[in-house]
Design an enzyme around this catalytic site. Sequence first.
Site, PDB file in Angstrom:
ATOM      1  N   ASP A  12       0.847  -1.184   0.000  1.00 45.52           N
ATOM      2  CA  ASP A  12       0.000   0.000   0.000  1.00 45.52           C
ATOM      3  C   ASP A  12       0.885   1.236   0.000  1.00 45.52           C
ATOM      4  O   ASP A  12       2.084   1.172   0.308  1.00 45.52           O
ATOM      5  CB  ASP A  12      -0.917   0.004   1.221  1.00 45.52           C
ATOM      6  N   GLU A  53       1.807   3.901  -4.018  1.00 48.49           N
ATOM      7  CA  GLU A  53       1.332   2.515  -4.122  1.00 48.49           C
ATOM      8  C   GLU A  53       2.255   1.683  -5.004  1.00 48.49           C
ATOM      9  O   GLU A  53       2.576   0.535  -4.671  1.00 48.49           O
ATOM     10  CB  GLU A  53      -0.092   2.514  -4.682  1.00 48.49           C
ATOM     11  N   ASP A  84      -5.145  -2.731  -2.340  1.00 46.43           N
ATOM     12  CA  ASP A  84      -6.459  -2.094  -2.441  1.00 46.43           C
ATOM     13  C   ASP A  84      -6.467  -0.979  -3.485  1.00 46.43           C
ATOM     14  O   ASP A  84      -7.411  -0.195  -3.551  1.00 46.43           O
ATOM     15  CB  ASP A  84      -6.930  -1.566  -1.082  1.00 46.43           C
ATOM     16  N   ASP A 133      -1.145  -0.880   5.091  1.00 46.47           N
ATOM     17  CA  ASP A 133      -1.599   0.498   5.315  1.00 46.47           C
ATOM     18  C   ASP A 133      -0.949   1.092   6.553  1.00 46.47           C
ATOM     19  O   ASP A 133      -0.509   2.252   6.548  1.00 46.47           O
ATOM     20  CB  ASP A 133      -3.126   0.506   5.437  1.00 46.47           C
ATOM     21  N   HIS A 253     -20.917  19.551 -11.918  1.00 49.98           N
ATOM     22  CA  HIS A 253     -19.944  20.181 -12.809  1.00 49.98           C
ATOM     23  C   HIS A 253     -19.854  21.682 -12.546  1.00 49.98           C
ATOM     24  O   HIS A 253     -20.754  22.304 -11.959  1.00 49.98           O
ATOM     25  CB  HIS A 253     -20.340  19.945 -14.262  1.00 49.98           C
ATOM     26  N   GLU A 329     -27.428  14.269 -17.736  1.00 54.54           N
ATOM     27  CA  GLU A 329     -28.535  15.104 -17.290  1.00 54.54           C
ATOM     28  C   GLU A 329     -29.807  14.736 -18.041  1.00 54.54           C
ATOM     29  O   GLU A 329     -29.783  14.083 -19.093  1.00 54.54           O
ATOM     30  CB  GLU A 329     -28.184  16.590 -17.507  1.00 54.54           C
TER      31      GLU A 329
END
Length: 449
Positions: A12, A53, A84, A133, A253, A329
């Site tokens: 990680d 990562e 992950d 992690d 947006h 939309e």
Amino acid sequence: MDRPRRFVVEADGGSRGNPGPAGYGAVVIDPDTGETLAEAAEYIGVATNNVAEYKGLVAGLRAVGALLADGPVGTGVRVHVRMDSKLVVEQMSGRWKIKHPDMKPLAAEAAGVLPGADVTYEWIPRERNKHADRLANEAMDAGRRGVPWDPSASTAALDTPRSSVAAALPPAQGPPGDAAAGAARARAALKRTGAEPEPLPGSEAPGASRTAPTPAAAVSAPAPPASDPVTPQVGWGAAPDLGAPATLVLLRHGETALTPQKRFSGSGGTDPELSAAGREQATRAAAAFAARGTVQEIVSSPLRRCRETAGAVAERLGLEVRIEDGLRETDFGAWEGLTFGEVKERYAADLDAWLASPDAAPTGGGESFAEVARRVAVARDALVTRYAGRTVLVVTHVTPIKTLVRLALGAPPEALFRMELSAASVSAVAYYADGNASVRLLNDTSHLR
């Protein structure tokens, strides 16, 4: 023939700012006993999550190489990497093209540590990658203090039950190159978290190329038996451990030329670009998400204003943008480009019907709110399934965002007219494995001030 030596690598990386102070962690585990064979962690200065990562992956593979140098010769090796980071797993598996210039040399370095046929990759939820992690966070903490990570002071392994790691990786099945077995194992792992993957219609990243997986020695596992359907919990009683939710961070947006004029601008009109104000809003949103460092995936409506907004964030975070057609939309038909007053003047009866019923469509063959809700719900379900346990930035429009919030609250259709959503505002909904949803945020514009 001697049995190949088998290793699990969990890796990680993290960045506090993305880009910001960054570090990685990696652990090598014996899959038969769950024993930790090696740990690696390092503070790497200012970098993005993805760079960290990848560096964690390289460190984990190099740790395996060091163990092999000290072990018996000629037995072969099988290495199963679990991370992950969907991006790293898919790119190293050969299914996603590597487009970002910072990623290409890191991926090449990782691919050169061990023969590709000896290494397989699997995505796992973050809660199953706690050891790596914690190592990454220890490295970042050490970097903040100006000292190197000290393995003798590490506590990363203390809360990680190694027995569960061993049980999660059964003996290898199938010949080298059995990609189907690897895919089956990935599906089985996702089923354990309630996240059986399904294809997202129209969700390919613009310009991204998906190819068949490169040959790799796969580690397979049978799918677990089907469980009884989960009934959503009601009330405040003790809840089962549902794991991390799929969190959709909903970004409207930025402004277009039509936005301040409050004109209908849906999917049936001119598809306008962002205005100068809209581009500035997108830049500020990108900076805010980089500072938070929580977004792991980006999905966008296909319309230009959303793609441009998503692109600004993606460039800052070093992520790909995937397009989901269901997030577009509403098609406002003949009302496209008109103000509310102009529609009322020209199409009064149709407007009254539209305001009164979710089944009424705008003049000229537009979409009703009921139709929009159905396609948005389909898109939502696909996203929640695909990204179980992940935080996904969803860049879309007023109606889809209001619809997602309304459905999460179980509110009636008329609730759409009782919510305010500013340009470039942020809302968020978390979706749990038991079917419940939680609205976390609505119309946050603090990043624009």
